[in-house]
Every structure is written in C-alpha cells, then in structure tokens.
Design a protein around this motif. Structure first.
Motif, PDB file in Angstrom:
ATOM      1  N   LEU A  17       3.463  15.449  -2.426  1.00 13.36           N
ATOM      2  CA  LEU A  17       2.239  14.795  -1.953  1.00 13.36           C
ATOM      3  C   LEU A  17       1.314  15.833  -1.308  1.00 13.36           C
ATOM      4  O   LEU A  17       0.121  15.869  -1.557  1.00 13.36           O
ATOM      5  CB  LEU A  17       2.639  13.733  -0.927  1.00 13.36           C
ATOM      6  N   PHE A  21      -2.410  16.919  -2.690  1.00  8.45           N
ATOM      7  CA  PHE A  21      -3.592  16.423  -1.985  1.00  8.45           C
ATOM      8  C   PHE A  21      -4.231  17.431  -1.035  1.00  8.45           C
ATOM      9  O   PHE A  21      -5.346  17.219  -0.581  1.00  8.45           O
ATOM     10  CB  PHE A  21      -3.252  15.140  -1.210  1.00  8.45           C
ATOM     11  N   LYS A  24      -7.592  18.874  -2.215  1.00  6.40           N
ATOM     12  CA  LYS A  24      -8.557  17.771  -2.356  1.00  6.40           C
ATOM     13  C   LYS A  24      -9.021  17.285  -0.992  1.00  6.40           C
ATOM     14  O   LYS A  24     -10.201  17.000  -0.785  1.00  6.40           O
ATOM     15  CB  LYS A  24      -7.899  16.606  -3.109  1.00  6.40           C
ATOM     16  N   CYS A  62       3.507   0.331  -2.682  1.00  2.00           N
ATOM     17  CA  CYS A  62       2.843   1.370  -3.435  1.00  2.00           C
ATOM     18  C   CYS A  62       1.699   1.917  -2.616  1.00  2.00           C
ATOM     19  O   CYS A  62       1.360   1.391  -1.576  1.00  2.00           O
ATOM     20  CB  CYS A  62       2.305   0.757  -4.713  1.00  2.00           C
ATOM     21  N   ILE A  63       1.094   2.972  -3.092  1.00  2.00           N
ATOM     22  CA  ILE A  63       0.044   3.600  -2.297  1.00  2.00           C
ATOM     23  C   ILE A  63      -1.072   4.092  -3.205  1.00  2.00           C
ATOM     24  O   ILE A  63      -0.834   4.551  -4.312  1.00  2.00           O
ATOM     25  CB  ILE A  63       0.635   4.740  -1.455  1.00  2.00           C
ATOM     26  N   ALA A  64      -2.296   3.985  -2.727  1.00  2.00           N
ATOM     27  CA  ALA A  64      -3.428   4.409  -3.540  1.00  2.00           C
ATOM     28  C   ALA A  64      -3.981   5.718  -3.009  1.00  2.00           C
ATOM     29  O   ALA A  64      -3.861   6.010  -1.833  1.00  2.00           O
ATOM     30  CB  ALA A  64      -4.513   3.341  -3.471  1.00  2.00           C
ATOM     31  N   SER A  65      -4.592   6.499  -3.899  1.00  2.00           N
ATOM     32  CA  SER A  65      -5.236   7.718  -3.409  1.00  2.00           C
ATOM     33  C   SER A  65      -6.293   7.348  -2.391  1.00  2.00           C
ATOM     34  O   SER A  65      -6.479   8.032  -1.401  1.00  2.00           O
ATOM     35  CB  SER A  65      -5.901   8.523  -4.523  1.00  2.00           C
ATOM     36  N   TYR A  67      -6.219   5.186  -0.326  1.00  3.07           N
ATOM     37  CA  TYR A  67      -5.541   4.930   0.932  1.00  3.07           C
ATOM     38  C   TYR A  67      -5.377   6.232   1.712  1.00  3.07           C
ATOM     39  O   TYR A  67      -5.638   6.305   2.912  1.00  3.07           O
ATOM     40  CB  TYR A  67      -4.189   4.301   0.630  1.00  3.07           C
ATOM     41  N   THR A  70      -8.597   7.309   2.989  1.00  2.00           N
ATOM     42  CA  THR A  70      -9.004   6.495   4.132  1.00  2.00           C
ATOM     43  C   THR A  70      -8.365   7.025   5.417  1.00  2.00           C
ATOM     44  O   THR A  70      -9.015   7.109   6.458  1.00  2.00           O
ATOM     45  CB  THR A  70      -8.631   5.018   3.902  1.00  2.00           C
ATOM     46  N   ILE A  71      -7.104   7.402   5.328  1.00  4.79           N
ATOM     47  CA  ILE A  71      -6.442   7.986   6.501  1.00  4.79           C
ATOM     48  C   ILE A  71      -7.176   9.268   6.899  1.00  4.79           C
ATOM     49  O   ILE A  71      -7.483   9.487   8.069  1.00  4.79           O
ATOM     50  CB  ILE A  71      -4.953   8.291   6.211  1.00  4.79           C
ATOM     51  N   LEU A 143     -13.037  10.455  -8.121  1.00  2.25           N
ATOM     52  CA  LEU A 143     -12.682   9.074  -7.794  1.00  2.25           C
ATOM     53  C   LEU A 143     -13.488   8.088  -8.627  1.00  2.25           C
ATOM     54  O   LEU A 143     -14.570   8.395  -9.104  1.00  2.25           O
ATOM     55  CB  LEU A 143     -12.934   8.804  -6.308  1.00  2.25           C
ATOM     56  N   LYS A 144     -12.942   6.908  -8.777  1.00  2.00           N
ATOM     57  CA  LYS A 144     -13.656   5.839  -9.452  1.00  2.00           C
ATOM     58  C   LYS A 144     -14.681   5.256  -8.486  1.00  2.00           C
ATOM     59  O   LYS A 144     -14.543   5.381  -7.275  1.00  2.00           O
ATOM     60  CB  LYS A 144     -12.681   4.741  -9.854  1.00  2.00           C
ATOM     61  N   GLU A 147     -13.130   3.101  -5.839  1.00  2.00           N
ATOM     62  CA  GLU A 147     -12.401   3.831  -4.799  1.00  2.00           C
ATOM     63  C   GLU A 147     -13.365   4.504  -3.824  1.00  2.00           C
ATOM     64  O   GLU A 147     -13.192   4.424  -2.607  1.00  2.00           O
ATOM     65  CB  GLU A 147     -11.500   4.891  -5.437  1.00  2.00           C
TER      66      GLU A 147
END
Lengths: 177, 323
Positions: A17, A21, A24, A62-65, A67, A70-71, A143-144, A147
């Motif tokens: 992870l 990330f 990014k 589950c977890i989204a990018s 997400y 956002t953190i 990102l979409k 998102e």
C-alpha cells in the motif's frame, strides 16, 4: 488485501500500500502544501492513520482509493488549521524549490514544443484554486470524476464546470501561440 | 462552438465520455481543421507523463517508526487527530452507500500495472451503478457487481445475484461474467440477468437489442421479450416468450415471481434479507408465483405465504425455519 492488512501479514500488505500510494499522495498533498518537509510529514501521518485503523478498515469489507485520499486530505486540512493557529512562518515554504513535483514534459514533440508545454502547465497553475485541484486530481492522479468530486466534496456537475474552465484556458493558450 | 463542448472535451480527455459525447465531439472536429489540431494538442498535453518518484522515505524506515513501542513518542495529540480523521473518513465512505473496491494483484508495479477491482454490493433496496462508459446497472438487493480499472479497454463485469443492464453502444463487446463460467455478450442493449439460487440457474431476459449467451461451446442469441433459462447443473437451457417488463419491475422496487420453485425463492430471500432459511424438503419443488415490494419485510412476506401454502415458520436468530 485489506483483510491481509488487518489479520494476515500486515507488514507486507502495508508495504504494498505504501509503495503504491506514497508518490501519488506526495503529489496530492503538494496541491495544498508548498514545503516538501511538511508534505512528507503529512503523508507519513496518513499512512500512520491507515495503519492504526487497519482493524476497523477490515470491517468495511473493502477500501477505495478515494478513501485513502480522503484521509490524506483531512490530515492536510488539520495540518493547515494547526499551522494557521501557530502563525507559522510562511517564508520557509517558499525556499523549497524542488517542490511541488512538476510533471515531466516531453520536449521532442512536433505538436507541442517544450515552450508551449510549459505555457500550458502555467495556464493550469494559474487557474482558480478549485479548478486547478479538480484538473490535477483527474489528470495527474488519474481519478474518475466521481472520485475526484467526492474528495473535493463537490458535485460531479460542479467538477465538470471546473474541468471545462481548465480546458477553456488550455485552448486559449493554444490559440495565442 | 457548441455551448457544452468544453465539458465534452474534458470528459473525452478524462476518459469519461459517453457515446453521445463522442458523436458531438466528432461533429465539432469535422467542422474545422483547427479543431482537430487543438484536440490532438490537448491530448498530447494530457498524456504527458507525470513524474512519480520512488518514496524518499523507504517503507522500512517508516515502518520502524510506527511499529516500535516508542514510535514518535506517541503524542496524545496525534492519537486525537487520528480518531477524528477516522470519524470524518467513515462518514465519507458511508455516504457512498455502495461499498467500494479493493486493491489486489500488486507484485512488481514496474512491470505489472496495478489492477484495481471496483465492487458494488447492494445491501438493501435497489442501487444504480454507472460504469465508466456511462452504461447503467441496477443492482437488486443482495447483488454484487465487479469491474476492473482497465474497464475502458475491456468492457467486462462480473455479476452475482440480479441486475438490470442498460449498456451503451460503443466499440467492442460488453461482457457479463457469471460465477458458473457462463457469460453474456452484448453490444448495446437493455436486459436483465438473474443468477438464481446461488448461480444454479441463470435467467436472462432481453428487453431491447440483442444478446448472446455463452457457456463453453454453447452460444445462444436472444431477441427482445425472449427469456433464456439456463440450468447450470444439467447444462440445459430453455427459451420462452415473456413480457420483459414483468422481469424488470424490481428496479421500480417491485419483485415478481412467476412459477419459481420454492427452493429458488428461498435462496433469493436469503440473499435479499441476509438470513439463512431452512426449508422443509417437502416444499422444495412447490411452484410459487406472486409479487412483493421492497418495503415489505421478510416477516410480512412469510406470513402471506404461510396462509396460502399452509406452512409454519419460526425465526431462530438469523435462521428462518419453514416446516
């Protein structure tokens, strides 16, 4: 993967992870923060939060990018809030010249020369803050719309307006050259 | 210049363009050669690589810090921040309604681009999912749909449970993969798929356009208002003429069943209401027809059925026993 993070080989999962990330998020944080040192601290705090919350994350299934972004965003905003309170000396920020990370240009190009490419980047940098953010989230972070809108806490429609403004400025820059 | 062309160009660059966008864009491109040049330039700018460096702080160093008992001299302040961040993030995630994603297939990211899978679970009611090409999927309660981030290259989704598809016409097939190795291929069309009773039976109902059902060597084309019922265990299928609306009514929050066997209905109810149903074997093959609405709870449904079918039922925790 998130299951691994919580119950299995947490360290290996966290490493994947982290490596995926880190860059990014550094780029993402640079949209808000000028100092590289501060950005590193924020990104580190973001991973710290993910690590601390890994057991709770598992319950999410589950977890989204988005997400994770956002953190990162919330960590950044808290940082800025604290900074304002402490009347942080802004001068130290300007000193960091290698940051924010500039996207690479491809200089050898018959359609757009290096100079024009730089002008286009400048056009993006000169956009109003929100439009610039929207454009970078979509282009640089890949990102979409949905998102990016979620991270910015705006509607997809508003995001579309920001994107349209960015495109308009880019076209204007192209027309002028 | 059409009013919304800026939005269309933006969507095109971001890979969010719909078929309608593409058509309007091609009108605009055909209008003037300069437009074609501009779009090429924009695309070149958009695709210029974004430099991503390796982490400046290697993971091991980061991990040492967080995992040691003396990490960052755990400040009370930090802990507080973390928990409030958590609260905000949870709210954001829950607001999604649908549970999203998962990250998988990592390995060496230099050689293998990361594949992310986006899963939408419909926990209650009916959920609408818009795919990257603007195709729309209505997921019935208990349904789950998954697609990968390379969807724009390969229009493929995996389905569990029931879904109604409104697929955009675009180049390339749209494929629905079903758990049992069967798949449905379409170009642009509207249709309903039910993978009933834990994928034992696949019911495909076509509303408009055409679809091709594929399982191993078998390929079957459907025309509108035809329904294909495929029995996975027997590898046997039948086709019948139906009123397609009847099978898509659930997306308006009405569930209809016509001559379904009790065992399959119970499997459906298990999925939709997240319970386990233990059915009296004598009732397994009884055929039932009827409809109910989303607002009905399971007790109401069972009580109506109980009168008609003369059975007794009781709830034991998360289990429903039908005698």
């Amino acid at each position: 993967m998130i299951h691994e993070l919580a119950y299995g080989d947490s360290e290996a999962a966290m490493k994947m992870l982290y490596n995926h990330f880190y860059s990014k998020l550094m780029l993402f944080v640079s949209y808000f923060i000028k100092s590289k040192h501060d950005a590193e601290e924020i990104v580190s705090d973001t991973f710290y939060t993910i690590w601390e919350q890994r057991l709770k994350l598992a319950n999410l299934e589950c977890i989204a990018s988005s997400y994770i972004y956002t953190i990162a965003k919330n960590t950044t905003l808290l940082f800025l809030k604290r900074q304002r309170k402490e009347k942080y000396d802004m001068e130290t920020d300007v000193a960091a010249s290698d940051f924010p990370a500039q996207p690479d240009n491809s200089p050898e190009d018959e359609l757009i020369g290096k100079e024009l490419m730089e002008k286009l980047h400048a056009a993006i940098e000169n956009l109003p803050e929100k439009s610039r953010m929207a454009f970078k989230l979509v282009r640089e972070q890949g990102l979409k719309y949905k998102e990016a809108a979620e991270i910015m806490e705006i509607s997809v429609k508003t995001l579309e307006a920001h994107m349209a403004l960015a495109t308009k400025r880019l076209l204007k820059t192209l027309d002028e050259n | 210049m059409p009013e919304n062309i800026l939005e269309i160009i933006s969507r095109y660059l971001a890979g969010e363009a719909s078929l309608d966008d593409i058509m309007q864009l091609s009108d605009w491109l055909n209008r003037d050669e300069i437009n074609r040049l501009r779009l090429k330039q924009l695309k070149r700018f958009w695709e210029a690589p974004v430099r991503m460096k390796e982490p400046d702080v290697p993971f091991e160093k980061f991990f040492e810090r967080i995992d040691s008992p003396h990490r960052m001299a755990p400040k009370a302040k930090k802990r507080h921040i973390s928990s409030s961040v958590w609260m905000i993030s949870t709210a954001a995630a829950v607001a999604l309604l649908l549970m999203i994603i998962s990250v998988s297939v990592f390995f060496n990211r230099e050689e293998h681009p990361l594949i992310e899978y986006y899963s939408y679970n419909c926990i209650s009611g009916v959920e609408q999912v818009v795919l990257p090409d603007s195709s729309i999927v209505y997921l019935n309660r208990g349904g789950k749909i998954t697609y990968a981030n390379n969807y724009k290259e390969v229009r493929s989704v995996t389905l569990e449970g029931e879904a109604y598809f409104d697929v955009m016409k675009a180049s390339g097939l749209f494929t629905v993969r079903l758990g049992s190795g069967a798949s449905i291929e379409v170009l642009g069309t509207r249709f309903n798929v039910q993978a009933l009773g834990g994928d034992r039976r696949i019911v495909t109902t076509l509303e408009e356009g055409s679809v091709r059902f594929v399982k191993g060597e078998q390929q079957i084309m459907l025309v509108p208002d035809q329904q294909l019922i495929y029995d996975v265990n027997k590898a046997d299928y039948s086709i019948r003429q139906v009123d397609a609306d009847m099978y898509t009514a659930w997306k308006e929050y009405i569930y209809r069943y016509n001559g379904i066997i009790m065992q399959d209905l119970c499997k459906e109810l298990e999925r939709m209401y997240r319970v386990e149903i233990i059915l009296n074997p004598g009732l397994k093959n009884v055929k039932v027809s009827g409809s109910f609405e989303y607002r009905h709870d399971l007790d109401q449904i069972l009580n109506v059925m109980k009168k008609r079918m003369r059975f007794e039922w009781k709830r034991e925790g998360n289990k429903i026993v039908i005698q």
